[in-house]
Design an enzyme around this catalytic site. Structure first.
Site, PDB file in Angstrom:
ATOM      1  N   CYS A  87     -22.003 -21.574 -20.034  1.00 57.50           N
ATOM      2  CA  CYS A  87     -22.127 -20.117 -20.144  1.00 57.50           C
ATOM      3  C   CYS A  87     -21.357 -19.534 -21.329  1.00 57.50           C
ATOM      4  O   CYS A  87     -21.810 -18.568 -21.958  1.00 57.50           O
ATOM      5  CB  CYS A  87     -21.723 -19.435 -18.843  1.00 57.50           C
ATOM      6  SG  CYS A  87     -20.074 -19.829 -18.241  1.00 57.50           S
ATOM      7  N   ASP A 282     -26.284 -11.706 -18.928  1.00 58.79           N
ATOM      8  CA  ASP A 282     -25.795 -12.790 -18.076  1.00 58.79           C
ATOM      9  C   ASP A 282     -26.500 -14.104 -18.402  1.00 58.79           C
ATOM     10  O   ASP A 282     -27.718 -14.204 -18.249  1.00 58.79           O
ATOM     11  CB  ASP A 282     -26.043 -12.417 -16.616  1.00 58.79           C
ATOM     12  CG  ASP A 282     -25.411 -13.385 -15.640  1.00 58.79           C
ATOM     13  OD1 ASP A 282     -24.783 -14.359 -16.092  1.00 58.79           O
ATOM     14  OD2 ASP A 282     -25.541 -13.146 -14.426  1.00 58.79           O
ATOM     15  N   HIS A 284     -26.356 -16.892 -16.784  1.00 56.55           N
ATOM     16  CA  HIS A 284     -26.335 -17.809 -15.645  1.00 56.55           C
ATOM     17  C   HIS A 284     -27.689 -18.037 -14.984  1.00 56.55           C
ATOM     18  O   HIS A 284     -27.762 -18.680 -13.931  1.00 56.55           O
ATOM     19  CB  HIS A 284     -25.327 -17.326 -14.604  1.00 56.55           C
ATOM     20  CG  HIS A 284     -23.912 -17.370 -15.081  1.00 56.55           C
ATOM     21  ND1 HIS A 284     -23.322 -16.306 -15.733  1.00 56.55           N
ATOM     22  CD2 HIS A 284     -22.984 -18.352 -15.046  1.00 56.55           C
ATOM     23  CE1 HIS A 284     -22.078 -16.632 -16.061  1.00 56.55           C
ATOM     24  NE2 HIS A 284     -21.845 -17.863 -15.656  1.00 56.55           N
TER      25      HIS A 284
END
Length: 386
Positions: A87, A282, A284
């Site tokens: 990430c 994000d 993820h």
């Protein structure tokens, strides 16, 4: 691990999944652009021509780079996905992708679903593909970042990723001629008197930035486009509240590229703020690897964009983070320095970093362009870098 399981884990780390706008009509800042959203807009009582719609279009036009699966193995490992560990690498790719878009297409560029994508847009995405053939892939980041702790399967922090990008930019610059540079800007790390994460007040030395530009241009120009990275440690367990007003203020800078930050093990790319909340992209979500290049004009690039507004309280961020800024030319850099100096003066004794014209005995570059030093100074510098 499935995408849903990863999302649940990420929410446990970052906190409850907060989407949409916070319940306030305060100004929103997104990478240097201000959106003044009215109460009617915040309540959803306006049409698509509203300021809120313009903000959402700007947000969804930022490049999203997430976990991918199904790519070629990294180096001599068996890793064909970066799920659960990549990430921070993905967040940093997003920041660099925005810098390239700003440079090539301008800050006002937006995605247009009804028109074929621009060649510059496709070429930018191609650089961040998931193979060694793509200049700024996680494969190549890991190759150059081993000395900073980068390894497939391991999570790393903001300082290490900033230094790895500096090394990768240097490597790619040396591999190409001046007319075909993959990253058309110098990369300069703003660090403290003690390099790394051990402390020391971060100092933007204008003379050092000039040398980075000279390095980038092979001595042909004193000033070039420049990307500034500022790795910071702003507290112990979380960001010290004293720094939050200054963090918010950086998003008002026209040069803003946002923040690499989040929680330990869960990095995000923060692109905007409203009061004390940060809007983020994000990384993820797990997506299948795809191939994008300038010849694939019909390729679906929707996986590189996000329409869901997510935000996180800035006070909950991990204190280790990094700021990014892109200055197009000398005038833009001078404007940035003025803004940064003013911000430091108004920080009530808690500046994020300071600006100075020059200081002695500095050798921050990993690309071979350094000031002359004595033998004793060189030995001391080498010791400090261990």
């Amino acid at each position: 691990m499935t995408s849903g399981a990863i999302r649940r884990f990420q929410e446990r780390v970052l906190g409850p999944n907060r989407t949409g706008l916070p319940s306030t009509t305060s100004d929103v800042w997104l990478l240097g652009v201000c959106y003044k959203i009215s109460e009617d807009e915040a309540s959803g009582e306006t049409d698509d021509g509203s300021v809120l719609a313009a903000f959402k279009q700007d947000y969804s036009s930022r490049i999203l780079i997430t976990y991918r699966k199904g790519f070629e193995p990294i180096k001599d490992t068996t890793y064909t996905s970066d799920v659960n560990w990549g990430c921070m690498l993905r967040s940093s790719q997003m920041l660099f992708a925005q810098a390239l878009l700003f440079h090539r297409l301008g800050r006002s560029w937006r995605t247009k679903k009804s028109e074929p994508p621009e060649q510059e847009y496709l070429e930018t995405l191609e650089l961040f593909g998931d193979s060694e053939a793509s200049a700024f892939s996680i494969h190549n980041l890991i190759l150059v970042g081993e000395s900073y702790g980068l390894a497939a399967g391991s999570w790393i922090g903001p300082y290490a990723i900033c230094r790895s990008w500096e090394s990768l930019a240097c490597k790619k610059r040396k591999q190409t001629d001046s007319k075909h540079k993959m990253l058309p800007m110098a990369v300069h790390i703003v660090s403290g008197s003690e390099d790394g994460e051990r402390g020391g007040a971060p100092i933007l030395c204008i003379e050092d930035a000039r040398k980075s530009c000279l390095e980038f241009s092979n001595g042909q120009a004193e000033w070039t486009p420049i990307l500034l990275l500022v790795p910071l440690v702003l507290g112990l367990d979380r960001v010290n509240p004293r720094y939050i007003p200054s963090l918010i203020a950086t998003f008002t800078f026209p040069q803003s590229l946002g923040i690499l930050g989040g929680k330990p093990g869960a990095s995000t790319y923060i692109v905007g703020v409203q009061e004390d909340k940060g809007f983020y992209l994000d990384p993820h979500e797990v997506q299948q690897v795809i191939t994008v290049n300038k010849e694939t004009t019909d390729v679906d690039t929707s996986s590189y964009h996000c329409n869901v507004l997510r935000y996180v309280p800035l006070e909950s961020l991990d204190p280790s983070l990094a700021l990014g800024f892109y200055c197009r030319d000398k005038g833009d850099f001078d404007d940035f320095c003025q803004r940064a100096s003013k911000l430091a003066e108004e920080s009530n004794g808690a500046p994020l970093f300071t600006v100075t014209q020059t200081h002695s005995a500095i050798s921050h570059s990993n690309c071979g362009f350094v000031e002359d030093t004595t033998e004793d100074e060189r030995e001391e510098d080498e010791w400090q870098l261990l």
